[in-house]
Design a protein around this motif. Structure first.
Motif, short mmCIF file in Angstrom:
data_model
loop_
_atom_site.label_atom_id
_atom_site.label_comp_id
_atom_site.label_asym_id
_atom_site.label_seq_id
_atom_site.Cartn_x
_atom_site.Cartn_y
_atom_site.Cartn_z
N ILE A 169 2.77 -24.61 -3.97
CA ILE A 169 1.42 -24.91 -3.51
C ILE A 169 0.82 -25.98 -4.41
O ILE A 169 1.17 -26.11 -5.58
CB ILE A 169 0.51 -23.66 -3.50
CG1 ILE A 169 0.35 -23.11 -4.93
CG2 ILE A 169 1.06 -22.60 -2.57
CD1 ILE A 169 -0.63 -21.96 -5.03
N LYS A 170 -0.10 -26.74 -3.84
CA LYS A 170 -0.83 -27.74 -4.60
C LYS A 170 -2.28 -27.31 -4.71
O LYS A 170 -2.84 -26.72 -3.78
CB LYS A 170 -0.74 -29.11 -3.92
CG LYS A 170 0.66 -29.70 -3.90
CD LYS A 170 0.65 -31.09 -3.28
CE LYS A 170 2.05 -31.69 -3.26
NZ LYS A 170 2.07 -33.06 -2.69
N HIS A 171 -2.88 -27.63 -5.85
CA HIS A 171 -4.27 -27.27 -6.09
C HIS A 171 -4.88 -28.31 -7.01
O HIS A 171 -4.22 -29.28 -7.40
CB HIS A 171 -4.37 -25.86 -6.70
CG HIS A 171 -3.46 -25.65 -7.86
ND1 HIS A 171 -3.71 -26.18 -9.10
CD2 HIS A 171 -2.28 -24.98 -7.96
CE1 HIS A 171 -2.74 -25.83 -9.93
NE2 HIS A 171 -1.85 -25.12 -9.26
N GLY A 172 -6.11 -28.14 -7.37
CA GLY A 172 -6.80 -29.14 -8.17
C GLY A 172 -6.75 -28.90 -9.66
O GLY A 172 -7.59 -29.43 -10.39
N PHE A 173 -5.79 -28.13 -10.15
CA PHE A 173 -5.70 -27.81 -11.57
C PHE A 173 -7.01 -27.23 -12.09
O PHE A 173 -7.49 -27.59 -13.17
CB PHE A 173 -5.31 -29.05 -12.40
CG PHE A 173 -3.85 -29.41 -12.29
CD1 PHE A 173 -2.89 -28.68 -12.95
CD2 PHE A 173 -3.46 -30.46 -11.49
CE1 PHE A 173 -1.55 -29.00 -12.84
CE2 PHE A 173 -2.13 -30.79 -11.37
CZ PHE A 173 -1.16 -30.06 -12.04
N ILE A 221 -7.76 -20.66 -8.37
CA ILE A 221 -6.75 -21.47 -7.71
C ILE A 221 -6.90 -21.33 -6.20
O ILE A 221 -6.80 -20.24 -5.66
CB ILE A 221 -5.34 -21.05 -8.16
CG1 ILE A 221 -5.12 -21.43 -9.63
CG2 ILE A 221 -4.27 -21.69 -7.28
CD1 ILE A 221 -3.77 -21.02 -10.19
N ILE A 222 -7.15 -22.46 -5.55
CA ILE A 222 -7.30 -22.50 -4.09
C ILE A 222 -6.24 -23.45 -3.53
O ILE A 222 -6.08 -24.57 -4.02
CB ILE A 222 -8.70 -22.97 -3.68
CG1 ILE A 222 -9.76 -21.99 -4.23
CG2 ILE A 222 -8.82 -23.09 -2.17
CD1 ILE A 222 -11.18 -22.42 -3.94
N VAL A 223 -5.51 -23.00 -2.53
CA VAL A 223 -4.43 -23.80 -1.95
C VAL A 223 -5.03 -24.98 -1.19
O VAL A 223 -5.81 -24.81 -0.27
CB VAL A 223 -3.57 -22.94 -0.99
CG1 VAL A 223 -2.43 -23.79 -0.41
CG2 VAL A 223 -3.02 -21.72 -1.72
N THR A 224 -4.66 -26.20 -1.60
CA THR A 224 -5.13 -27.40 -0.91
C THR A 224 -4.03 -28.06 -0.10
O THR A 224 -4.31 -28.73 0.89
CB THR A 224 -5.68 -28.41 -1.92
OG1 THR A 224 -4.65 -28.77 -2.85
CG2 THR A 224 -6.87 -27.83 -2.68
N GLU A 225 -2.79 -27.87 -0.51
CA GLU A 225 -1.66 -28.51 0.18
C GLU A 225 -0.38 -27.82 -0.25
O GLU A 225 -0.39 -26.97 -1.15
CB GLU A 225 -1.62 -30.00 -0.15
CG GLU A 225 -0.71 -30.84 0.74
CD GLU A 225 -0.94 -30.64 2.21
OE1 GLU A 225 -0.16 -29.86 2.80
OE2 GLU A 225 -1.89 -31.22 2.77
N SER A 279 -12.28 -16.02 -12.40
CA SER A 279 -12.18 -16.72 -13.68
C SER A 279 -12.04 -18.22 -13.47
O SER A 279 -11.32 -18.67 -12.58
CB SER A 279 -10.99 -16.20 -14.48
OG SER A 279 -10.78 -16.98 -15.65
N THR A 280 -12.71 -19.00 -14.31
CA THR A 280 -12.61 -20.46 -14.25
C THR A 280 -11.69 -21.00 -15.34
O THR A 280 -11.60 -22.22 -15.52
CB THR A 280 -14.00 -21.09 -14.40
OG1 THR A 280 -14.60 -20.66 -15.63
CG2 THR A 280 -14.90 -20.68 -13.24
N ASP A 281 -11.03 -20.11 -16.05
CA ASP A 281 -10.09 -20.52 -17.10
C ASP A 281 -8.72 -20.79 -16.46
O ASP A 281 -7.91 -19.89 -16.28
CB ASP A 281 -9.99 -19.41 -18.15
CG ASP A 281 -9.17 -19.83 -19.37
OD1 ASP A 281 -8.44 -20.84 -19.28
OD2 ASP A 281 -9.25 -19.14 -20.41
N PHE A 282 -8.48 -22.05 -16.11
CA PHE A 282 -7.25 -22.39 -15.40
C PHE A 282 -6.01 -22.12 -16.26
O PHE A 282 -5.00 -21.63 -15.75
CB PHE A 282 -7.26 -23.86 -14.98
CG PHE A 282 -5.96 -24.30 -14.35
CD1 PHE A 282 -5.64 -23.93 -13.05
CD2 PHE A 282 -5.06 -25.08 -15.07
CE1 PHE A 282 -4.44 -24.31 -12.49
CE2 PHE A 282 -3.86 -25.47 -14.51
CZ PHE A 282 -3.54 -25.08 -13.21
#
Length: 283
Positions: free
Chosen positions: A108-112, A116-120, A150-153
């Motif tokens: 999956i791709k996401h915005g780092f 984590i939200i699947v974008t592609e 959590s916003t801690d990637f």
């Protein structure tokens, strides 16, 4: 003649007077039992009722204007009850989905960034092909542990990587076609593949490293790459660079043959693309 004042029995407006002329007696022209009709108009209680209705309408309008708007209460999603489910839990905005992953990486791709939200999806994506994960889904729990928005990637990515690091690798299937229209294919789980391509379309193999994965499968120079995972790249009009980038993205999701690098979640992969650098997310 003598003028007499006749008092009306009630208030109102005089209407329908008898047509009496001077010198005439009332009896000569009397049509009814009265000299004149008294029009009292609309009854007083009707006016009072109208006033009360208007007052109620004004009060209702005033109430609607001054009433404080009740803020929308966000829907609180209840955590899954019972024994903590194993696997990954994604939220599509309406309900939660338990994903029992068995291979890595997800693809999956996401915005780092977290959540984590699947974008592609990457080429040959395990998440898209086998797990039916959809774009827009958000990762909310790993192995029963809630991520709590959590916003801690780095933390979330590390937890995801630790969860999946011991899974077997999702294989990459590549298919080739010889000039005699003979197709061969194989599944690859490590890189490098061991082939180089001609820099033109259709994309063909220019050389094969002896003893490499491609050599073991039976790939030969001159063969055309026709399929990467489920992606058909056999169209001769498809740009060379586009096919090569897809090939590189798919291969970067494999482990290195030496075992020095494993395709795990959260890993940054870089590759040289005609002198420039491009980042691929291979989660």
């Amino acid at each position: 003649w003598v003028t007499h004042e006749v008092k009306a029995p009630t208030w109102g407006w005089v209407s329908g007077e008898q047509p009496l002329k001077p010198g005439m007696r009332i009896g000569n022209q009397q049509v009814g039992p009265t000299i004149a009709n008294i029009d009292r108009g609309i009854p007083w209680w009707v006016w009072l009722l109208c006033i009360l209705c208007m007052l109620c309408c004004c009060l209702c309008c005033l109430y609607c204007v001054m009433k404080k708007r009740v803020p929308d209460t966000p829907e609180v999603k209840q955590p899954l009850t019972g024994e903590s489910p194993s696997g990954l839990i994604f939220d599509d905005g309406k309900e939660r989905h338990v994903i029992p992953a068995k291979y890595r990486p997800l693809g999956i791709k996401h915005g780092f960034e977290a959540p984590i939200i699947v974008t592609e999806f990457t080429v040959n994506s395990y998440a898209q092909k086998e797990l039916a994960i959809q774009k827009g889904w958000k990762l909310v729990a790993i192995e029963g542990e809630e991520l709590n928005e959590s916003t801690d990637f780095d933390m979330v990515s590390k937890k995801l990587g630790n969860y999946m690091k011991d899974f077997p690798l999702w294989p990459l299937r590549l298919e080739f076609r010889s000039k005699q229209n003979v197709d061969i294919g194989g599944e690859f789980t490590s890189r490098p593949i061991g082939i180089e391509f001609e820099r033109r379309s259709p994309i063909r193999v220019s050389s094969v490293a002896p003893g490499s994965n491609a050599d073991i499968v039976g790939v030969k120079p001159g063969m055309q790459l026709i399929k990467i995972g489920d992606e058909d790249v056999s169209d001769k009009k498809r740009p060379y660079k586009e096919v090569l980038d897809m090939f590189k993205e798919a291969v970067l999701a494999l482990d290195t043959t030496s075992g020095s690098e494993k395709a795990v979640a959260g890993q940054d992969n870089w590759f040289d693309r005609d002198g420039s650098f491009a980042t691929l997310v291979n989660n």
